[in-house]
Design an enzyme around this catalytic site. Sequence first.
Site, PDB file in Angstrom:
ATOM      1  CG  ASN A 208      67.112   6.079  87.089  1.00 40.28           C
ATOM      2  OD1 ASN A 208      67.723   7.070  86.568  1.00 40.28           O
ATOM      3  ND2 ASN A 208      65.905   6.492  87.856  1.00 40.28           N
ATOM      4  CE  LYS A 286      76.817  -4.218 104.265  1.00 38.37           C
ATOM      5  NZ  LYS A 286      78.278  -4.561 104.419  1.00 38.37           N
ATOM      6  CB  ILE A 306      56.180  13.846  90.687  1.00 40.82           C
ATOM      7  CG1 ILE A 306      56.930  13.186  91.814  1.00 40.82           C
ATOM      8  CG2 ILE A 306      56.283  15.631  90.994  1.00 40.82           C
ATOM      9  CD1 ILE A 306      58.408  13.392  92.095  1.00 40.82           C
TER      10      ILE A 306
HETATM   11  N1  CTP Z   1      57.577  10.543  86.602  1.00 38.63           N
HETATM   12  C1  CTP Z   1      57.212  11.361  87.818  1.00 38.63           C
HETATM   13  N2  CTP Z   1      56.916  10.597  88.848  1.00 38.63           N
HETATM   14  C2  CTP Z   1      57.086   9.225  88.800  1.00 38.63           C
HETATM   15  C3  CTP Z   1      57.430   8.633  87.531  1.00 38.63           C
HETATM   16  C4  CTP Z   1      57.590   9.346  86.510  1.00 38.63           C
HETATM   17  O1  CTP Z   1      57.165  12.795  87.735  1.00 38.63           O
HETATM   18  N3  CTP Z   1      56.864   8.455  89.998  1.00 38.63           N
HETATM   19  C5  CTP Z   1      57.522  11.701  85.362  1.00 38.63           C
HETATM   20  C6  CTP Z   1      58.977  11.828  84.702  1.00 38.63           C
HETATM   21  O2  CTP Z   1      59.710  12.664  85.412  1.00 38.63           O
HETATM   22  C7  CTP Z   1      58.528  12.024  83.268  1.00 38.63           C
HETATM   23  C8  CTP Z   1      57.269  11.227  83.079  1.00 38.63           C
HETATM   24  O3  CTP Z   1      56.712  11.041  84.308  1.00 38.63           O
HETATM   25  O4  CTP Z   1      58.434  13.143  82.927  1.00 38.63           O
HETATM   26  C9  CTP Z   1      57.413   9.711  82.492  1.00 38.63           C
HETATM   27  O5  CTP Z   1      57.958   8.875  83.168  1.00 38.63           O
HETATM   28  P1  CTP Z   1      58.265   7.419  82.573  1.00 38.63           P
HETATM   29  O6  CTP Z   1      59.177   6.992  83.633  1.00 38.63           O
HETATM   30  O7  CTP Z   1      58.746   7.700  81.053  1.00 38.63           O
HETATM   31  O8  CTP Z   1      56.829   6.779  82.569  1.00 38.63           O
HETATM   32  P2  CTP Z   1      56.159   6.090  83.629  1.00 38.63           P
HETATM   33  O9  CTP Z   1      55.267   6.789  84.137  1.00 38.63           O
HETATM   34  O10 CTP Z   1      57.287   5.249  84.412  1.00 38.63           O
HETATM   35  O11 CTP Z   1      55.508   4.911  82.753  1.00 38.63           O
HETATM   36  P3  CTP Z   1      56.203   3.668  82.144  1.00 38.63           P
HETATM   37  O12 CTP Z   1      56.674   2.754  83.190  1.00 38.63           O
HETATM   38  O13 CTP Z   1      54.911   3.116  81.312  1.00 38.63           O
HETATM   39  O14 CTP Z   1      57.143   3.928  80.981  1.00 38.63           O
END
Ligand code: CTP
Length: 398
Positions: A208, A286, A306
């Site tokens: 990303n 691959k 996490i």
């Molecule tokens: N986060 C994490 N582990 C994941 C996904 C997200 O620790 N597998 C943590 C990110 O570091 C951030 C928070 O969760 O602090 C929010 O992540 P975000 O991507 O905005 O939210 P999502 O949980 O993906 O929810 P949505 O897809 O509904 O936006």
Amino acid sequence: MLAGKKILLIIGGGIAAFKALDLIRRLRERGASVTPVITRAGQEFVTPLSASALAADKAYTDLFDLTDEAEMGHIELSRAADLVVVAPATADLLGKMAGGLANDLASTLLMATDKRVLAAPSMNVRMWQHPACQRNVTTLKDDGILFVGPNEGDMACGEYGPGRMAEPLEIVTAVEAALLNGPLKGRHVLVTSGPTHEPIDPVRYIANRSSGAQGTAIAAALSAMGAKVTFITGPADVPPPVGVKVVQVETAREMMAAVETALPADAGVFAAAVADWRVKSEATSKIKKDGTGELPVLEFAENPDILAHVSQMDKSRPALVVGFAAETDDVVANATAKRARKGCDWILANDVSPETGIMGGSENAVVLIDADGAETWPRMGKDAVAKRLAARMADALG
Ligand code: CTP
């Protein structure tokens, strides 16, 4: 920031010694006094006269004669300082330090000091990577010696790689972190940062646009306030901050394992843009076009969350858990729901719609959501957001 602090600066014999002169200037600009000590080899690169002129103090050399000894003995010289800085720290100096040699003024001072020592290594990339040098660095770290750098880049000898001495301002930041008795002194904070890379096959991955800038700035701000920081980062665009423990990971699962290893902590800031999904069965070789025109289909599996996992821990939960919410619509409502769902204490929510330029940019506009509601912060630089968050965390941790 460094008003009244005394730095004993040992200048070793490397091409980066010229940067030590700038370092003297930068430290003095911040109110520190600097006493230079130049090794015999160091004098091939900078003269005691120039170091002494910039420091407005005597520059000591191996010609530490009886008159000097009568004025200030070498034991006293090594202890009058608040911090000893070795810049450039050559392979030779690191070897002497690790081996406990004391056969010239610089190495004697390093053996005699009762103060913390910060080394800024500088040498050819092969020398830095040599097992003997790495062994010495490990020994020195175990002894509590602090390190800043070396950085990666073009070297004076024409090679490329790690070995360039950290820039004077980076060394100043490390000096400040080493000397400050900030409000977070004695606290351990873990920070996740950057994107994760989820492999498709050995050459492709899903990623990303996170640059790691906000997480890096937060780790630096917490460290500047005296916290011991474990910085767990995916493959980011910006280099990690100096003076923190850096753990490099690639995938969400590696990040989870690194977080679990880093606990216990007083606080956790989860700024990483963790990939929500990974490819279910990563190909071991691959994936090739097979000529039939048939397209590969990727099946996904959900990655561990996490932030949610740590927020819901029983015994090892940090006292303060801060998450991020990257949203494109209904920022406050979505982030408030996310805070409740994940179980963290605070959420820093931001609007990452492409028109804001926040993802990958240098500014951020955040809303802090806690149990009492939402507080909108004005748009500001990511460094300013980091400092404000670190100050709030210091208040909350008391
Ligand atoms: N986060 C994490 N582990 C994941 C996904 C997200 O620790 N597998 C943590 C990110 O570091 C951030 C928070 O969760 O602090 C929010 O992540 P975000 O991507 O905005 O939210 P999502 O949980 O993906 O929810 P949505 O897809 O509904 O936006």
